[in-house]
Design a protein around this motif. Structure first.
Motif, PDB file in Angstrom:
ATOM      1  N   CYS A 131       0.806  -1.225   0.000  1.00  0.00           N
ATOM      2  CA  CYS A 131       0.000   0.000   0.000  1.00  0.00           C
ATOM      3  C   CYS A 131       0.839   1.276   0.000  1.00  0.00           C
ATOM      4  O   CYS A 131       0.321   2.347  -0.351  1.00  0.00           O
ATOM      5  CB  CYS A 131      -0.982   0.000   1.169  1.00  0.00           C
ATOM      6  SG  CYS A 131      -0.215   0.010   2.812  1.00  0.00           S
ATOM      7  N   HIS A 132       2.097   1.186   0.391  1.00  0.00           N
ATOM      8  CA  HIS A 132       2.982   2.357   0.358  1.00  0.00           C
ATOM      9  C   HIS A 132       4.002   2.262  -0.773  1.00  0.00           C
ATOM     10  O   HIS A 132       4.968   3.028  -0.793  1.00  0.00           O
ATOM     11  CB  HIS A 132       3.701   2.528   1.696  1.00  0.00           C
ATOM     12  CG  HIS A 132       2.787   2.937   2.807  1.00  0.00           C
ATOM     13  ND1 HIS A 132       3.163   2.939   4.142  1.00  0.00           N
ATOM     14  CD2 HIS A 132       1.499   3.382   2.794  1.00  0.00           C
ATOM     15  CE1 HIS A 132       2.155   3.346   4.885  1.00  0.00           C
ATOM     16  NE2 HIS A 132       1.132   3.615   4.097  1.00  0.00           N
ATOM     17  N   GLY A 133       3.806   1.333  -1.684  1.00  0.00           N
ATOM     18  CA  GLY A 133       4.728   1.192  -2.800  1.00  0.00           C
ATOM     19  C   GLY A 133       5.891   0.274  -2.474  1.00  0.00           C
ATOM     20  O   GLY A 133       5.866  -0.477  -1.492  1.00  0.00           O
ATOM     21  N   THR A 134       6.941   0.343  -3.303  1.00  0.00           N
ATOM     22  CA  THR A 134       8.085  -0.541  -3.142  1.00  0.00           C
ATOM     23  C   THR A 134       9.372   0.167  -3.517  1.00  0.00           C
ATOM     24  O   THR A 134       9.410   0.949  -4.478  1.00  0.00           O
ATOM     25  CB  THR A 134       7.929  -1.817  -3.999  1.00  0.00           C
ATOM     26  OG1 THR A 134       9.152  -2.581  -3.932  1.00  0.00           O
ATOM     27  CG2 THR A 134       7.634  -1.486  -5.455  1.00  0.00           C
ATOM     28  N   ILE A 135      10.419  -0.134  -2.781  1.00  0.00           N
ATOM     29  CA  ILE A 135      11.729   0.440  -3.068  1.00  0.00           C
ATOM     30  C   ILE A 135      12.368  -0.216  -4.290  1.00  0.00           C
ATOM     31  O   ILE A 135      13.331   0.297  -4.846  1.00  0.00           O
ATOM     32  CB  ILE A 135      12.655   0.305  -1.835  1.00  0.00           C
ATOM     33  CG1 ILE A 135      13.787   1.335  -1.905  1.00  0.00           C
ATOM     34  CG2 ILE A 135      13.187  -1.123  -1.701  1.00  0.00           C
ATOM     35  CD1 ILE A 135      14.569   1.476  -0.606  1.00  0.00           C
ATOM     36  N   HIS A 136      11.819  -1.334  -4.722  1.00  0.00           N
ATOM     37  CA  HIS A 136      12.395  -2.086  -5.840  1.00  0.00           C
ATOM     38  C   HIS A 136      11.879  -1.617  -7.199  1.00  0.00           C
ATOM     39  O   HIS A 136      12.168  -2.243  -8.220  1.00  0.00           O
ATOM     40  CB  HIS A 136      12.140  -3.579  -5.643  1.00  0.00           C
ATOM     41  CG  HIS A 136      12.750  -4.114  -4.379  1.00  0.00           C
ATOM     42  ND1 HIS A 136      14.110  -4.305  -4.238  1.00  0.00           N
ATOM     43  CD2 HIS A 136      12.182  -4.453  -3.188  1.00  0.00           C
ATOM     44  CE1 HIS A 136      14.359  -4.764  -3.017  1.00  0.00           C
ATOM     45  NE2 HIS A 136      13.210  -4.862  -2.374  1.00  0.00           N
ATOM     46  N   ARG A 137      11.121  -0.541  -7.210  1.00  0.00           N
ATOM     47  CA  ARG A 137      10.707   0.109  -8.447  1.00  0.00           C
ATOM     48  C   ARG A 137      11.030   1.596  -8.355  1.00  0.00           C
ATOM     49  O   ARG A 137      11.073   2.171  -7.267  1.00  0.00           O
ATOM     50  CB  ARG A 137       9.205  -0.097  -8.714  1.00  0.00           C
ATOM     51  CG  ARG A 137       8.829  -1.551  -8.922  1.00  0.00           C
ATOM     52  CD  ARG A 137       7.345  -1.719  -9.179  1.00  0.00           C
ATOM     53  NE  ARG A 137       6.977  -1.326 -10.531  1.00  0.00           N
ATOM     54  CZ  ARG A 137       7.065  -2.119 -11.599  1.00  0.00           C
ATOM     55  NH1 ARG A 137       7.527  -3.348 -11.475  1.00  0.00           N
ATOM     56  NH2 ARG A 137       6.701  -1.688 -12.777  1.00  0.00           N
ATOM     57  N   LEU A 138      11.257   2.212  -9.506  1.00  0.00           N
ATOM     58  CA  LEU A 138      11.586   3.632  -9.581  1.00  0.00           C
ATOM     59  C   LEU A 138      10.506   4.382 -10.351  1.00  0.00           C
ATOM     60  O   LEU A 138       9.755   3.788 -11.123  1.00  0.00           O
ATOM     61  CB  LEU A 138      12.936   3.840 -10.287  1.00  0.00           C
ATOM     62  CG  LEU A 138      14.154   3.125  -9.696  1.00  0.00           C
ATOM     63  CD1 LEU A 138      15.378   3.350 -10.581  1.00  0.00           C
ATOM     64  CD2 LEU A 138      14.427   3.593  -8.277  1.00  0.00           C
ATOM     65  N   GLN A 139      10.474   5.694 -10.138  1.00  0.00           N
ATOM     66  CA  GLN A 139       9.571   6.547 -10.896  1.00  0.00           C
ATOM     67  C   GLN A 139      10.260   7.899 -11.112  1.00  0.00           C
ATOM     68  O   GLN A 139      11.255   8.215 -10.449  1.00  0.00           O
ATOM     69  CB  GLN A 139       8.255   6.752 -10.147  1.00  0.00           C
ATOM     70  CG  GLN A 139       8.417   7.557  -8.857  1.00  0.00           C
ATOM     71  CD  GLN A 139       7.106   8.101  -8.335  1.00  0.00           C
ATOM     72  OE1 GLN A 139       6.370   7.388  -7.669  1.00  0.00           O
ATOM     73  NE2 GLN A 139       6.828   9.359  -8.626  1.00  0.00           N
ATOM     74  N   CYS A 140       9.731   8.697 -11.998  1.00  0.00           N
ATOM     75  CA  CYS A 140      10.247  10.037 -12.240  1.00  0.00           C
ATOM     76  C   CYS A 140       9.904  10.943 -11.053  1.00  0.00           C
ATOM     77  O   CYS A 140       8.776  10.900 -10.544  1.00  0.00           O
ATOM     78  CB  CYS A 140       9.643  10.603 -13.520  1.00  0.00           C
ATOM     79  SG  CYS A 140      10.163  12.284 -13.926  1.00  0.00           S
ATOM     80  N   VAL A 141      10.864  11.757 -10.608  1.00  0.00           N
ATOM     81  CA  VAL A 141      10.611  12.711  -9.534  1.00  0.00           C
ATOM     82  C   VAL A 141       9.462  13.645  -9.900  1.00  0.00           C
ATOM     83  O   VAL A 141       8.625  13.994  -9.056  1.00  0.00           O
ATOM     84  CB  VAL A 141      11.898  13.508  -9.222  1.00  0.00           C
ATOM     85  CG1 VAL A 141      11.575  14.756  -8.405  1.00  0.00           C
ATOM     86  CG2 VAL A 141      12.902  12.644  -8.472  1.00  0.00           C
ATOM     87  N   GLU A 142       9.402  14.036 -11.155  1.00  0.00           N
ATOM     88  CA  GLU A 142       8.363  14.961 -11.607  1.00  0.00           C
ATOM     89  C   GLU A 142       7.095  14.244 -12.075  1.00  0.00           C
ATOM     90  O   GLU A 142       6.146  14.892 -12.515  1.00  0.00           O
ATOM     91  CB  GLU A 142       8.905  15.821 -12.758  1.00  0.00           C
ATOM     92  CG  GLU A 142      10.116  16.659 -12.377  1.00  0.00           C
ATOM     93  CD  GLU A 142       9.811  17.675 -11.291  1.00  0.00           C
ATOM     94  OE1 GLU A 142       8.635  18.083 -11.165  1.00  0.00           O
ATOM     95  OE2 GLU A 142      10.743  18.055 -10.559  1.00  0.00           O
ATOM     96  N   ALA A 143       7.098  12.904 -11.993  1.00  0.00           N
ATOM     97  CA  ALA A 143       5.947  12.113 -12.449  1.00  0.00           C
ATOM     98  C   ALA A 143       5.558  12.484 -13.876  1.00  0.00           C
ATOM     99  O   ALA A 143       4.386  12.723 -14.181  1.00  0.00           O
ATOM    100  CB  ALA A 143       4.763  12.275 -11.504  1.00  0.00           C
ATOM    101  N   CYS A 144       6.564  12.541 -14.760  1.00  0.00           N
ATOM    102  CA  CYS A 144       6.316  12.947 -16.140  1.00  0.00           C
ATOM    103  C   CYS A 144       5.445  11.944 -16.882  1.00  0.00           C
ATOM    104  O   CYS A 144       4.816  12.268 -17.887  1.00  0.00           O
ATOM    105  CB  CYS A 144       7.636  13.153 -16.889  1.00  0.00           C
ATOM    106  SG  CYS A 144       8.507  11.630 -17.329  1.00  0.00           S
ATOM    107  N   ILE A 145       5.411  10.696 -16.383  1.00  0.00           N
ATOM    108  CA  ILE A 145       4.578   9.653 -16.971  1.00  0.00           C
ATOM    109  C   ILE A 145       4.049   8.787 -15.833  1.00  0.00           C
ATOM    110  O   ILE A 145       4.737   8.603 -14.814  1.00  0.00           O
ATOM    111  CB  ILE A 145       5.373   8.814 -18.002  1.00  0.00           C
ATOM    112  CG1 ILE A 145       4.431   7.875 -18.767  1.00  0.00           C
ATOM    113  CG2 ILE A 145       6.511   8.047 -17.348  1.00  0.00           C
ATOM    114  CD1 ILE A 145       5.086   7.213 -19.965  1.00  0.00           C
TER     115      ILE A 145
END
Length: 275
Positions: A131-145
């Motif tokens: 429910c709080h996500g996972t450290i084993h995946r990454l995302q864009c800081v700006e959430a561009c996608i």
């Protein structure tokens, strides 16, 4: 109800269940040697360098850090990523897997932990909701996608004295900007929850198929009560395992005093003994 009676009641529910819903907070990882961030002192014991710099857990587990001091933010999260990759899940995970193997619908996990220990222990990744996500995946800081991707190719090198990342920071493959962990942080408006939402849809479908679920809650505290509240909404057969905050309304379940591994082993002895 004393601990022995609570254990017997819990085992009766586990034997009768056709599905095991495991709900887990940070206390689940303590027996694997993972740090306990309970309270400011717990965080500072794990990261004394950040204590000297005056940072609290809320300060560092915050998306603002990736704009203000990205090497420090990635030092903290990079250290955690490397730690979780190296950690061996304790024997309690195997006990839960064994119980689930006796049930028609097996197990589903709902956890606020971002460490990936349930997957590492052999639980079906399609039956885990983080429910709080996972450290084993990454995302864009700006959430561009609206997308997150595996962190497998990122191998952090952290200076233990400064808690700063020394190697190249991960970048977003779409815009080239800075990447961050796909974790829900404090004051986080850019968290990409698509992956977690898909997991929770799978959990809802599983819950719809189970007729006699038992909930085993492990190491979930009151400070951030997401897991505890989720457990209590699941019916009247909740087994709450916690060394301190074990209280639970009798209409909802039973509380057992102790750490996750110790109590799971005690339950398993009764479960296997037939009494």
């Amino acid at each position: 109800m004393n601990n022995d009676d609570a254990i017997r009641q819990a085992v009766d529910w586990i034997r009768d269940a056709d599905g095991l819903l495991i709900t887990a907070g940070a206390g689940m990882g303590v027996d694997s040697g993972l740090p306990d961030f309970r309270g400011t002192e717990g965080f500072w014991r794990a990261y004394p360098t950040l204590r000297h710099q005056g940072f609290s857990f809320e300060d560092i587990a915050n998306p603002a850090g990736f704009a203000n001091n990205p090497r420090l933010s990635w030092g903290f999260y990079g250290h955690r990523l490397a730690l979780y990759r190296a950690t061996v899940p304790h024997a309690g995970f195997g006990i839960l897997l064994t119980w689930a193997s006796t049930m028609k619908h097996g197990a589903f996990v709902f956890t606020s932990n971002v460490d990936g220990q349930f997957q590492k222990a052999g639980f079906d990744a399609e039956h885990i909701a983080e429910c709080h996500g996972t450290i084993h995946r990454l995302q864009c800081v700006e959430a561009c996608i609206d997308e997150a991707w595996p962190a497998d190719d990122f191998n952090p090198d952290v200076d233990k004295n400064t808690c700063e990342l020394e190697n190249d920071m991960p970048r977003c493959p779409h815009c080239g900007g800075l990447a961050r962990p796909n974790i829900l942080m404090f004051g986080d408006w850019n968290w990409i929850g698509q992956y977690a939402e898909r997991q929770e849809r799978a959990l809802a479908a599983w819950l719809g198929s189970v007729k006699r679920p038992v909930v085993v809650e492990l190491g979930a505290g009151r400070a951030i009560p997401t897991v505890r509240r989720f457990s209590e909404r699941r019916g009247s057969r909740v087994v709450r395992i916690n060394p301190r905050e074990y209280a639970i309304p009798t209409s909802v379940g039973v509380g057992i005093v102790g750490g996750a591994l110790d109590v799971l082993q005690r339950l398993d002895i009764v479960f296997g003994g037939g009494s």
